[in-house]
Design a protein around this motif. Structure first.
Motif, PDB file in Angstrom:
ATOM      1  N   VAL A  26       0.833  -1.207   0.000  1.00 11.55           N
ATOM      2  CA  VAL A  26       0.000   0.000   0.000  1.00 11.55           C
ATOM      3  C   VAL A  26       0.866   1.255   0.000  1.00 11.55           C
ATOM      4  O   VAL A  26       0.536   2.262  -0.637  1.00 11.55           O
ATOM      5  N   GLY A  28       3.654   1.533  -1.439  1.00 12.62           N
ATOM      6  CA  GLY A  28       4.376   1.644  -2.704  1.00 12.62           C
ATOM      7  C   GLY A  28       5.657   0.850  -2.781  1.00 12.62           C
ATOM      8  O   GLY A  28       6.319   0.839  -3.821  1.00 12.62           O
ATOM      9  N   ARG A 261      -1.569  -2.035 -17.356  1.00 15.14           N
ATOM     10  CA  ARG A 261      -2.557  -1.606 -16.360  1.00 15.14           C
ATOM     11  C   ARG A 261      -3.640  -2.669 -16.164  1.00 15.14           C
ATOM     12  O   ARG A 261      -4.080  -2.923 -15.045  1.00 15.14           O
ATOM     13  N   HIS A 264      -2.154  -5.797 -14.251  1.00 15.86           N
ATOM     14  CA  HIS A 264      -1.940  -5.442 -12.850  1.00 15.86           C
ATOM     15  C   HIS A 264      -3.258  -5.526 -12.079  1.00 15.86           C
ATOM     16  O   HIS A 264      -3.325  -6.094 -10.976  1.00 15.86           O
ATOM     17  N   LYS A 268      -5.008  -8.673  -9.267  1.00 14.07           N
ATOM     18  CA  LYS A 268      -5.606  -8.239  -8.005  1.00 14.07           C
ATOM     19  C   LYS A 268      -7.072  -8.675  -7.915  1.00 14.07           C
ATOM     20  O   LYS A 268      -7.521  -9.174  -6.883  1.00 14.07           O
ATOM     21  N   GLY A 276      -1.354  -4.132  -5.383  1.00 17.90           N
ATOM     22  CA  GLY A 276      -1.105  -2.802  -4.846  1.00 17.90           C
ATOM     23  C   GLY A 276      -1.176  -1.722  -5.902  1.00 17.90           C
ATOM     24  O   GLY A 276      -1.658  -1.936  -7.021  1.00 17.90           O
ATOM     25  N   PRO A 277      -0.665  -0.533  -5.572  1.00 19.55           N
ATOM     26  CA  PRO A 277      -0.743   0.595  -6.507  1.00 19.55           C
ATOM     27  C   PRO A 277       0.314   0.505  -7.606  1.00 19.55           C
ATOM     28  O   PRO A 277       1.405  -0.035  -7.378  1.00 19.55           O
ATOM     29  N   GLN A 279       3.101   2.374  -9.819  1.00 19.08           N
ATOM     30  CA  GLN A 279       3.959   3.495  -9.481  1.00 19.08           C
ATOM     31  C   GLN A 279       3.615   4.712 -10.343  1.00 19.08           C
ATOM     32  O   GLN A 279       2.996   4.579 -11.408  1.00 19.08           O
ATOM     33  N   SER A 283      -1.090   5.010 -14.583  1.00 17.49           N
ATOM     34  CA  SER A 283      -2.248   5.133 -13.698  1.00 17.49           C
ATOM     35  C   SER A 283      -3.111   3.884 -13.719  1.00 17.49           C
ATOM     36  O   SER A 283      -3.030   3.060 -14.631  1.00 17.49           O
ATOM     37  N   GLU A 284      -3.947   3.760 -12.686  1.00 14.92           N
ATOM     38  CA  GLU A 284      -4.863   2.628 -12.569  1.00 14.92           C
ATOM     39  C   GLU A 284      -5.951   2.718 -13.641  1.00 14.92           C
ATOM     40  O   GLU A 284      -6.238   3.797 -14.163  1.00 14.92           O
TER      41      GLU A 284
END
Length: 310
Positions: A26, A28, A261, A264, A268, A276-277, A279, A283-284
């Motif tokens: 979370v 990073g 993206r 990733h 999840k 997680g996020p 970097q 962007s998500e």
């Protein structure tokens, strides 16, 4: 114990070449626990080759994080698995990372591609200097037209500077690819792998006799992807096509939205690992995109869980 042997054509065909995402906490940081879950899931499905590159967003790692990833890969390695990190894409970063790589014993490393401020001859010369310092052949990642020419790629292979080529130039019709045709004609096919997941694999086998492939969606369905590779090697193309279609929807979303993206998020959403996020600099996926990705990812995981039927 890490597999440190020189890459052979046989090694390239004994496993799907997985290209996993890089899970983060979370806060990073790089998550050893969650990345291990991805690797273990892949191993359960028969995958033994792990290439950390574009899907892991290796483009944006700091020097400290680069070393952290190498430490993680070393920890995950075994005598029967092959771990391949990536460097670059820019020359200065490559050479700085080479100094860190010298502290480890990875058998090869992939050069991340870029279209910024490069020429074909320049790319070849940069690879020569990197290999001269690193001391081992590298993976050439051909992702875009104009990145490197046939002559330069052929010369690098003849000089023993390439372990293999990951070929990933997207074509509207993958059967019509004069560049790949010329590449195979000049270099042969035993060190060129299809580098765009499961979708072009049947055509790349039929048209160019490529015998292995890289995959991101293998992180969701490693058993299915492994069965596809085995069917490919047996030239059971009807089975290859049947399995390819099971990856089609999620791969289509990766092409439509963004391959990194979407993967990733998909890992999840299937609860295989908390990735997680992403970097900064990438962007998500958005809320409307997320619902479509989740459905496609869960459907593929469901097919994986039923893969004994295929």
């Amino acid at each position: 114990m890490m597999n440190t042997q020189n890459i052979t054509p046989e090694q390239l065909t004994n496993s799907v070449i997985s290209v996993p995402p890089l899970a983060r906490t979370v806060e990073g940081g790089i998550s050893i626990t969650e990345n291990r879950k991805i690797v273990e899931h892949l191993k359960k499905g028969g995958v033994r080759t792990f290439l950390y590159g574009g899907n892991a967003v290796m483009y944006h790692l700091s020097s400290r994080e680069f070393k952290d990833v190498l430490e993680m890969m070393t920890e995950f390695s075994s005598a029967d698995s092959l771990m391949i990190p990536s460097v670059g894409p820019f020359y200065g970063a490559m050479m700085d990372q080479a100094k860190i790589l010298k502290q480890y014993d990875f058998p090869t490393v992939m050069i991340l591609p870029t279209r910024d401020m490069t020429t074909s001859v320049g790319i070849a010369n940069g690879i020569r200097r990197f290999v001269d310092y690193f001391g081992k052949p590298v993976v050439l990642y051909i992702k875009n037209d104009g990145y490197i020419g046939i002559n330069e790629a052929s010369t690098l292979m003849e000089e023993g500077l390439l372990s293999f080529i990951k070929y990933a130039i997207v074509r509207k019709d993958p059967s019509q690819d004069p560049f790949l045709e010329e590449l195979v004609k000049n270099l042969g096919n035993d060190r060129i792998v299809s580098g765009m997941g499961e979708q072009p694999v049947p055509i790349h086998k039929i048209q160019f006799d490529l015998k292995s492939f890289t995959s991101g969606c293998v992180c969701i369905a490693p058993g299915l992807s492994t069965k596809m590779l085995k069917a490919l090697q047996k030239e059971d193309m009807s089975r290859v096509e049947s399995i390819r279609r099971k990856f089609e929807v999620l791969e289509g979303l990766r092409n439509e939205i963004n391959p990194v993206r979407v993967l990733h998020a998909a890992v999840k959403m299937t609860n295989l690992a908390e990735t997680g996020p992403l970097q900064p600099m990438i962007s998500e996926i958005s809320g409307s995109e997320a619902a479509r990705v989740e459905k496609a990812a869960m459907d593929l995981l469901d097919q994986e869980e039923k893969n004994s039927e295929f």
